[in-house]
Scaffold this active site. Structure first.
Site, PDB file in Angstrom:
ATOM      1  N   GLU A 253     -10.473  -2.787  -0.536  1.00  0.00           N
ATOM      2  CA  GLU A 253      -9.402  -2.926   0.448  1.00  0.00           C
ATOM      3  C   GLU A 253      -9.833  -3.684   1.702  1.00  0.00           C
ATOM      4  O   GLU A 253      -9.044  -4.429   2.284  1.00  0.00           O
ATOM      5  CB  GLU A 253      -8.858  -1.545   0.857  1.00  0.00           C
TER       6      GLU A 253
ATOM      7  N   GLU B  39      -8.377   5.075  -6.655  1.00  0.00           N
ATOM      8  CA  GLU B  39      -7.868   6.281  -5.979  1.00  0.00           C
ATOM      9  C   GLU B  39      -7.015   7.119  -6.932  1.00  0.00           C
ATOM     10  O   GLU B  39      -7.068   8.345  -6.929  1.00  0.00           O
ATOM     11  CB  GLU B  39      -7.071   5.866  -4.732  1.00  0.00           C
TER      12      GLU B  39
ATOM     13  N   ALA C 185      -3.029  -0.990  -5.560  1.00  0.00           N
ATOM     14  CA  ALA C 185      -1.639  -0.979  -5.111  1.00  0.00           C
ATOM     15  C   ALA C 185      -1.114  -2.403  -5.271  1.00  0.00           C
ATOM     16  O   ALA C 185      -1.895  -3.345  -5.410  1.00  0.00           O
ATOM     17  CB  ALA C 185      -1.583  -0.550  -3.652  1.00  0.00           C
TER      18      ALA C 185
ATOM     19  N   GLY D 147      -6.295   1.184  -5.006  1.00  0.00           N
ATOM     20  CA  GLY D 147      -5.405   2.267  -5.400  1.00  0.00           C
ATOM     21  C   GLY D 147      -5.618   2.694  -6.848  1.00  0.00           C
ATOM     22  O   GLY D 147      -5.312   3.836  -7.209  1.00  0.00           O
TER      23      GLY D 147
END
Ligand code: 3HC
Ligand code: NAI
Length: 646
Positions: A123, A103, A61, A100
Site C-alpha cells: 500500500e 488482509e 482492494a 487488501g
C-alpha cells in the site's frame, strides 16, 4: 457472479473471479459478505476455503474505487465478519496475496499457500497504509520484527518464509484447491482467532531503530512512517484502537495529492507498455540482439538485454575497445552479484550470454541490432549502410541517438520499415525510461516489437515522434534555458538547486550538469552557433572556457575534492560567471519551483500540440523515469492540471 460456490463434501470452496487481479471491488465484497451469512447458517458445511481464480489469490482492494467515498460493506467490515464466522475459513493462496488480498487472508482463520506464492502489503507504494487490518493482524501473527518490513518497507514474503514465520499454516505442493479442501475437512469447528496474539511494547530503542530504517526506505514518501505509526498505536492502545486509527489514517491518506499522484502513476506505468493501437499487432520474435558500440550506452544496453535473458553480441571498431566494453559488462554483472541482487552463478551465466566481435559482420544473424556509436551523423549513416547490407531484411535496426533526426540516419537504408529509434537513458541497465521513436516508414510490427522488448526488459516505454531531443531532452533544454534566465536575473544557481532538491529531485540542475559534464552542452551550443543560430553567451560558456567542465575537472558550477562528488560553493566559479549574473531580487524557493515546473508543463503542452507525445501522461512518465522528477508529485503535467482544477 464474481464469486462461485462449490461444495466438496462438507467443505465450501469460494472462488473470487474478478479478472485481471481479483480486486475486492464493492460487488465482490457484498457477495462475500452475504456468503458468510449463508454458509454460517448451512448445517451441511463444516469449513470454507477461499481462493482466487486465474493466476493469483487477490491483488488487493480495487484501486480504481479510491477516488470515490468508501462503499459498504467496506473491506474492514467484511474481514471482521469473516473473522467472526462460526465455521473455520481457510485462505488458499497462490500467485499473489497483496494489500487488501493479504488482509482478507489474515481475516481467515487459517492460510495455506502454493509453492512460490508471494504475500505483501505494498500500500505504501500508493501513498496509503494498509486500511483493512494489515498493520494490526500481521504483527500479532508473525511478530513486530518480521511484520514492520512488510507493512512499511515494501518487503514481500514468499511461501517458504511465510511458513517459517507462521503467516501460513501449510504449503501445499500438489493441486492447491484439493490440498486446501483436505486441510479444511480435518479442521474442527473451533476456530483459532487469527492474529490476535497480544503484543508487548519492545521499548523506545526498538521504535527508534525502526523509524530510522523506515524513514530511510521511504524515499521521501510520507506513508511508510504513517504505517509504522499505526503499528505502534495498536501496540500502545490495543488491537481495536489500532484498527480504528489505521482506518482513519488510510482514509485521510487516500485523499492526499501524494496518493493521487502515486495512483495515477500506478495505472500509467501499467498502460504504457501496451498501447491500444498495437494490441492486435504481433511483435517479431527477438532471440539474438546485436549492440554496436561498447561505450557508456552500448554496454548498458547490452546489460539490459542480458538481464532480460536475451543473448547479445557486442560489436566494436577494434579489439581494445571491445575488451573495454566486455570488461564494463562483466563489471556490471559481478557488481550486481556483490550487492546480492543476483548470485555469482547468475552473473557468470549473464556474461556467458555475451559474445564480442570487431566490425559488423558478426551481427548478420541478429534479429535486432541497436546502434550506440558516437553521436555523429556520418558515423551512424555508415553503420546503418553496412547493417542494411549485412543483416536479414526482417532484422529490426535501431538507433540510440539522443538528438540526430532518425530520418537522416536512415536515409538510403533499404527496407526502412524495420528501422526505429530506441532511446535508452544512462545508465541503460538501470533507468526505466525507453523513448520509442518510430521513423515515418517504421512498420507497426516493428513498433510492437519495441514495446514487447520494453516489457521484457521491465522498461517504461513512451512513444515520441521526431523532434530535436525527442520528448525528454527537448524538455531538459527548456529547463536549461529557464534556469539560465533565472541566474541572469539574479537568483543564485545554488538556490535553484536547493529549491529543486527540497521539491524532491535527488539533485539540482546545476549539480546534474557538473555530474554529466558541462562540455557536452557547450559543444552543442557552439555547434548551434556555427550553424548561425543565435545562442547568447551564458554562464556555462564562461565556465567551460575557463576549464571548469564539472566533476571530472575538479569543478564546474561547484568545486569538488578529488574522488568526492559533494558540491562545495566555489568562489572561482562565482567570479567567472559574475559578468553575466543579474542584480535583480532573487526568487523565493516556491517561486523558483513554480517557474520551472510551469516551464516544463508549458513545453509539455507544446509537445502535445505538435503531436510529438500521445498523452500528457506519457510526458509525466518521461519526467519520472528519465529525469528524476519526484514520483510523489506525479509529473509536471499532473501537477499543473491539479492546480488548474483546484
Ligand atoms: N486494483 C485495480 N486494478 C488493479 C489492481 C488493483 N489492486 N492491481 C492491478 N490492477 C490492474 C492493473 O492496472 C492492470 O490493468 P490494465 O490491464 O488495464 O493495465 C491489470 O490489473 C494487470 O496488472 P499488472 O500489469 O500489474 O499485472 P501483473 O500480473 O504484472 O501483476 C500484481 C499483478 C502483482 C497483482 C500487480 O498488479 C500489483 O502489484 N498490483 C497492485 C497491488 C497493490 O498495490 N495492492 C494494494 C492495493 S491497495 C489496498 O489493497 C488497500 C487495502 O489495504 C484497503
Ligand atoms: P561513447 O563514446 O561512450 O561510446 C561510443 C562507442 O562507440 C565507443 O566505444 C566507440 O569505440 C564505438 N564506436 C564508434 N564507431 C563504431 C563503429 N563503427 N562500430 C562499432 N563501434 C563503434 O558514447 P555513448 O555515450 O555511449 O553514446 C552513444 C550514443 O548514445 C550516442 O548516439 C549518444 O548520443 C547516445 N546516448 C547517450 C547517452 C549518454 O548519457 N551518454 C544517453 C542516451 C543516448
Amino acid at each position: 457472479m464474481t464469486i462461485t460456490l462449490d461444495r466438496h463434501g462438507s467443505v465450501a470452496v469460494l472462488t473470487i473471479d474478478n479478472p485481471p487481479v481479483n480486486a475486492l471491488k464493492t460487488s465482490v465484497r457484498a457477495q462475500l459478505y452475504q456468503l458468510v451469512e449463508v454458509l454460517d447458517a448451512d448445517p451441511e458445511i463444516s469449513a470454507v476455503v477461499l481462493r482466487g481464480a486465474g493466476k493469483l489469490f487477490v491483488g488487493g482492494a480495487d484501486i480504481g474505487e479510491f477516488d470515490r467515498p468508501p462503499e459498504t460493506p467496506t473491506l474492514p467490515d467484511l474481514i471482521l465478519r469473516v473473522e467472526a464466522a462460526v465455521k473455520p475459513w481457510v485462505a488458499a493462496i497462490h500467485g499473489h496475496a497483496l494489500g487488501g488480498g493479504l488482509e482478507m487472508a489474515l481475516g481467515c482463520h487459517y492460510r495455506v499457500a502454493a509453492l512460490g506464492a508471494v504475500m505483501g502489503l505494498p500500500e505504501v507504494n500508493l501513498g496509503i497504509i494498509p486500511g483493512a487490518g494489515g498493520t494490526q493482524r500481521l504483527p500479532r501473527l508473525i511478530g513486530l520484527e518480521a511484520a514492520i518490513p512488510v507493512i512499511a518497507e515494501r518487503v514481500m514474503l514468499d511461501s517458504d518464509r511465510a511458513l517459517q514465520l507462521g503467516l501460513v499454516d501449510r504449503i501445499i505442493e500438489g493441486p492447491l484447491t484439493e490440498g486446501a479442501v483436505a486441510f479444511a475437512a480435518r479442521l474442527s469447528q473451533t476456530r483459532p482467532p487469527a492474529g490476535t496474539r497480544p503484543l508487548s511494547d519492545p521499548g523506545p530503542a526498538f521504535w527508534e531503530a525502526a523509524s530510522a530504517r523506515v524513514a530511510k526506505a521511504a524515499k521521501g514518501q510520507s506513508a511508510p512512517l504513517a504505517a509504522l505509526h499505526a503499528v505502534r498505536h495498536g501496540v500502545d492502545h490495543g488491537c481495536e484502537a489500532g484498527l480504528r486509527q489505521e482506518r482513519e489514517t488510510f482514509l485521510a491518506l487516500k485523499t492526499t495529492q501524494e496518493s493521487a499522484a502515486l495512483r495515477y502513476l500506478f495505472f500509467a506505468e501499467r498502460a504504457a507498455p501496451r498501447p491500444a493501437d498495437l494490441r492486435d499487432v504481433t511483435p517479431r520474435p527477438i532471440a539474438l540482439v546485436g549492440v554496436v558500440g561498447g561505450g557508456t550506452m552500448g554496454s548498458g544496453i547490452a546489460a539490459a538485454f542480458r538481464n532480460a535473458g536475451v543473448p547479445v553480441i557486442l560489436s566494436e571498431r577494434e579489439a581494445p575497445a571491445l575488451e573495454r566494453g566486455l570488461a564494463t559488462l562483466r563489471g556490471l554483472f559481478y557488481a550486481a552479484a556483490r550487492r546480492g541482487h543476483i548470485s555469482e552463478a547468475e552473473a557468470a551465466a549473464r556474461m556467458a550470454g555475451v559474445t564480442g566481435c570487431v566490425g559488423l559482420e558478426g551481427l548478420s544473424s541478429c534479429d535486432l541490432v541497436v546502434e550506440a556509436v558516437f553521436e555523429d551523423l556520418n558515423v551512424k549513416r555508415k553503420v546503418f549502410a553496412d547493417l542494411g547490407r549485412l543483416c536479414r531484411a526482417d532484422a529490426v535496426l535501431a538507433t540510440n541517438t539522443s538528438y540526430i533526426d532518425p530520418r537522416q540516419i536512415a536515409l538510403n537504408l533499404p527496407a526502412p520499415e524495420r528501422f526505429i529509434g530506441l532511446h535508452f537513458f544512462s545508465p541503460a541497465h538501470v533507468m526505466k525510461l525507453l523513448e520509442v521513436v518510430p521513423h515515418p516508414a517504421t512498420s507497426s510490427e516493428v513498433l510492437a516489437t519495441a514495446f514487447q522488448l520494453a516489457r521484457q526488459m521491465g522498461k517504461v516505454p513512451v512513444r515520441s515522434d521526431i523532434c530535436e531531443g525527442f520528448i525528454g531532452n527537448r524538455m531538459l533544454k527548456r529547463t536549461r534555458v529557464e534556469t539560465e534566465a533565472l541566474v541572469r536575473a539574479g537568483t543564485p544557481f545554488a538556490a535553484i538547486d536547493a529549491a529543486l532538491r527540497r521539491f524532491g529531485f535527488a539533485m539540482g540542475p546545476f549539480e546534474m550538469q557538473d555530474m554529466a559534464g558541462l562540455d557536452i552542452a557547450y559543444m552543442n551550443r557552439e555547434a548551434a552557433r556555427a550553424r548561425g543560430e543565435s545562442v547568447p553567451e551564458g554562464p556555462l560558456d564562461l565556465l567551460v572556457r575557463a576549464g571548469r567542465k564539472g566533476i571530472k575537472t575538479g569543478g564546474g558550477w561547484y568545486d569538488y575534492a578529488q574522488g568526492d562528488r559533494t558540491p562545495h560553493p566555489s568562489e572561482a566559479a562565482a567570479a567567472i560567471i559574475a559578468p553575466l549574473v543579474g542584480a535583480g531580487a532573487p526568487l523565493a524557493e516556491d517561486q523558483i519551483v513554480d517557474r520551472l515546473i510551469g516551464a516544463l508543463a508549458d513545453e509539455g503542452r507544446a509537445i502535445l500540440a505538435e503531436g510529438i507525445a500521445s498523452s500528457a501522461t506519457d510526458i509525466d512518465l518521461v519526467q519520472i523515469h528519465g529525469y528524476g522528477f519526484p514520483r510523489t508529485k506525479g509529473g509536471p503535467m499532473f501537477l499543473t492540471d491539479r492546480k488548474a482544477k483546484a
